[in-house]
Design a protein around this motif. Structure first.
Motif, PDB file in Angstrom:
ATOM      1  N   LYS A  46       0.835  -1.212   0.000  1.00 41.18           N
ATOM      2  CA  LYS A  46       0.000   0.000   0.000  1.00 41.18           C
ATOM      3  C   LYS A  46       0.869   1.261   0.000  1.00 41.18           C
ATOM      4  O   LYS A  46       0.593   2.209  -0.742  1.00 41.18           O
ATOM      5  N   ILE A  47       1.921   1.269   0.806  1.00 37.43           N
ATOM      6  CA  ILE A  47       2.825   2.416   0.874  1.00 37.43           C
ATOM      7  C   ILE A  47       3.533   2.604  -0.465  1.00 37.43           C
ATOM      8  O   ILE A  47       3.654   3.725  -0.974  1.00 37.43           O
ATOM      9  N   ARG A  48       4.010   1.502  -1.061  1.00 37.27           N
ATOM     10  CA  ARG A  48       4.697   1.584  -2.353  1.00 37.27           C
ATOM     11  C   ARG A  48       3.773   2.111  -3.443  1.00 37.27           C
ATOM     12  O   ARG A  48       4.168   2.967  -4.240  1.00 37.27           O
ATOM     13  N   LEU A  49       2.557   1.609  -3.500  1.00 40.64           N
ATOM     14  CA  LEU A  49       1.615   2.077  -4.515  1.00 40.64           C
ATOM     15  C   LEU A  49       1.294   3.556  -4.349  1.00 40.64           C
ATOM     16  O   LEU A  49       1.190   4.295  -5.331  1.00 40.64           O
ATOM     17  N   HIS A  50       1.169   3.991  -3.124  1.00 37.26           N
ATOM     18  CA  HIS A  50       0.921   5.417  -2.874  1.00 37.26           C
ATOM     19  C   HIS A  50       2.118   6.258  -3.324  1.00 37.26           C
ATOM     20  O   HIS A  50       1.943   7.313  -3.943  1.00 37.26           O
ATOM     21  N   ALA A  51       3.324   5.783  -3.041  1.00 36.58           N
ATOM     22  CA  ALA A  51       4.528   6.507  -3.459  1.00 36.58           C
ATOM     23  C   ALA A  51       4.629   6.570  -4.976  1.00 36.58           C
ATOM     24  O   ALA A  51       4.962   7.620  -5.547  1.00 36.58           O
ATOM     25  N   VAL A  52       4.331   5.470  -5.651  1.00 36.62           N
ATOM     26  CA  VAL A  52       4.351   5.444  -7.122  1.00 36.62           C
ATOM     27  C   VAL A  52       3.342   6.437  -7.672  1.00 36.62           C
ATOM     28  O   VAL A  52       3.650   7.238  -8.562  1.00 36.62           O
ATOM     29  N   LYS A  53       2.142   6.401  -7.160  1.00 37.31           N
ATOM     30  CA  LYS A  53       1.086   7.317  -7.610  1.00 37.31           C
ATOM     31  C   LYS A  53       1.511   8.769  -7.440  1.00 37.31           C
ATOM     32  O   LYS A  53       1.360   9.594  -8.345  1.00 37.31           O
ATOM     33  N   THR A  54       2.082   9.081  -6.286  1.00 32.71           N
ATOM     34  CA  THR A  54       2.527  10.441  -6.006  1.00 32.71           C
ATOM     35  C   THR A  54       3.617  10.875  -6.987  1.00 32.71           C
ATOM     36  O   THR A  54       3.575  11.986  -7.526  1.00 32.71           O
ATOM     37  N   LEU A  55       4.592   9.998  -7.229  1.00 29.19           N
ATOM     38  CA  LEU A  55       5.672  10.334  -8.151  1.00 29.19           C
ATOM     39  C   LEU A  55       5.170  10.455  -9.586  1.00 29.19           C
ATOM     40  O   LEU A  55       5.633  11.325 -10.330  1.00 29.19           O
ATOM     41  N   LEU A  56       4.249   9.610  -9.983  1.00 31.65           N
ATOM     42  CA  LEU A  56       3.683   9.708 -11.334  1.00 31.65           C
ATOM     43  C   LEU A  56       2.944  11.030 -11.531  1.00 31.65           C
ATOM     44  O   LEU A  56       3.031  11.648 -12.594  1.00 31.65           O
ATOM     45  N   GLU A  57       2.236  11.458 -10.522  1.00 38.74           N
ATOM     46  CA  GLU A  57       1.447  12.689 -10.604  1.00 38.74           C
ATOM     47  C   GLU A  57       2.289  13.955 -10.489  1.00 38.74           C
ATOM     48  O   GLU A  57       1.931  14.982 -11.060  1.00 38.74           O
ATOM     49  N   ASN A  58       3.404  13.875  -9.762  1.00 40.97           N
ATOM     50  CA  ASN A  58       4.130  15.101  -9.420  1.00 40.97           C
ATOM     51  C   ASN A  58       5.529  15.231  -9.997  1.00 40.97           C
ATOM     52  O   ASN A  58       6.210  16.214  -9.696  1.00 40.97           O
ATOM     53  N   THR A  59       5.975  14.248 -10.767  1.00 45.45           N
ATOM     54  CA  THR A  59       7.318  14.342 -11.347  1.00 45.45           C
ATOM     55  C   THR A  59       7.268  13.955 -12.815  1.00 45.45           C
ATOM     56  O   THR A  59       6.260  13.467 -13.313  1.00 45.45           O
ATOM     57  N   GLU A  60       8.369  14.179 -13.483  1.00 47.75           N
ATOM     58  CA  GLU A  60       8.526  13.790 -14.877  1.00 47.75           C
ATOM     59  C   GLU A  60       9.394  12.530 -14.990  1.00 47.75           C
ATOM     60  O   GLU A  60       9.850  12.187 -16.069  1.00 47.75           O
ATOM     61  N   LEU A  61       9.634  11.867 -13.873  1.00 44.23           N
ATOM     62  CA  LEU A  61      10.479  10.676 -13.887  1.00 44.23           C
ATOM     63  C   LEU A  61       9.866   9.582 -14.747  1.00 44.23           C
ATOM     64  O   LEU A  61       8.647   9.388 -14.720  1.00 44.23           O
ATOM     65  N   PRO A  62      10.707   8.859 -15.501  1.00 48.44           N
ATOM     66  CA  PRO A  62      10.179   7.729 -16.259  1.00 48.44           C
ATOM     67  C   PRO A  62       9.769   6.602 -15.309  1.00 48.44           C
ATOM     68  O   PRO A  62      10.279   6.491 -14.187  1.00 48.44           O
ATOM     69  N   LEU A  63       8.858   5.770 -15.771  1.00 46.89           N
ATOM     70  CA  LEU A  63       8.309   4.708 -14.927  1.00 46.89           C
ATOM     71  C   LEU A  63       9.384   3.786 -14.362  1.00 46.89           C
ATOM     72  O   LEU A  63       9.323   3.411 -13.188  1.00 46.89           O
ATOM     73  N   ASN A  64      10.403   3.460 -15.159  1.00 47.09           N
ATOM     74  CA  ASN A  64      11.448   2.561 -14.650  1.00 47.09           C
ATOM     75  C   ASN A  64      12.200   3.169 -13.468  1.00 47.09           C
ATOM     76  O   ASN A  64      12.592   2.469 -12.549  1.00 47.09           O
ATOM     77  N   ARG A  65      12.403   4.475 -13.455  1.00 47.49           N
ATOM     78  CA  ARG A  65      13.064   5.143 -12.317  1.00 47.49           C
ATOM     79  C   ARG A  65      12.143   5.160 -11.095  1.00 47.49           C
ATOM     80  O   ARG A  65      12.582   4.961  -9.970  1.00 47.49           O
ATOM     81  N   ILE A  66      10.872   5.398 -11.324  1.00 49.65           N
ATOM     82  CA  ILE A  66       9.908   5.400 -10.226  1.00 49.65           C
ATOM     83  C   ILE A  66       9.846   4.019  -9.588  1.00 49.65           C
ATOM     84  O   ILE A  66       9.847   3.895  -8.365  1.00 49.65           O
ATOM     85  N   VAL A  67       9.832   2.994 -10.425  1.00 50.34           N
ATOM     86  CA  VAL A  67       9.804   1.621  -9.926  1.00 50.34           C
ATOM     87  C   VAL A  67      11.015   1.359  -9.042  1.00 50.34           C
ATOM     88  O   VAL A  67      10.895   0.796  -7.952  1.00 50.34           O
ATOM     89  N   MET A  68      12.191   1.779  -9.475  1.00 46.05           N
ATOM     90  CA  MET A  68      13.409   1.568  -8.685  1.00 46.05           C
ATOM     91  C   MET A  68      13.351   2.344  -7.373  1.00 46.05           C
ATOM     92  O   MET A  68      13.719   1.823  -6.324  1.00 46.05           O
ATOM     93  N   LYS A  69      12.896   3.591  -7.403  1.00 47.81           N
ATOM     94  CA  LYS A  69      12.817   4.415  -6.192  1.00 47.81           C
ATOM     95  C   LYS A  69      11.849   3.832  -5.162  1.00 47.81           C
ATOM     96  O   LYS A  69      12.049   3.980  -3.968  1.00 47.81           O
TER      97      LYS A  69
END
Length: 93
Positions: free
Chosen positions: A60-83
């Protein structure tokens, strides 16, 4: 930060630590050590106080972090996944 409810705030510090360390291998062994508890005692008390398993909470925490990064950054998905500590994009999807 996502707020997981735990009785009396028992695991609030642990949840904050998890949010800051999503890139790590967050096993029961690691979480129990961070909480200064044995693995069995940790798993039992965590489920009792939070009303879900540690693994479900981390998911749940990871999914929330992914959602937040997808909405608020320009990071590519592979970088978000690693973070956020997921092993690959397919796992995340």
């Amino acid at each position: 930060m996502i707020k997981l409810q735990s009785e009396n705030g028992t695991f609030d510090k642990l949840h904050s630590w998890i949010c800051a360390n999503l890139h790590k291998n967050l096993t029961i062994t690691v979480l129990a050590a961070h909480a200064n508890m044995s693995e069995q005692n940790f798993a039992r008390i965590y489920k009792d106080k939070v009303r879900t398993s540690p693994a479900k909470s981390i998911e749940k925490i990871r999914l929330h972090a992914v959602k937040t990064l997808l909405e608020n950054t320009e990071l590519p998905l592979n970088r978000i996944v690693m973070k956020c500590g997921d092993s690959c994009e397919a796992t995340l999807r």
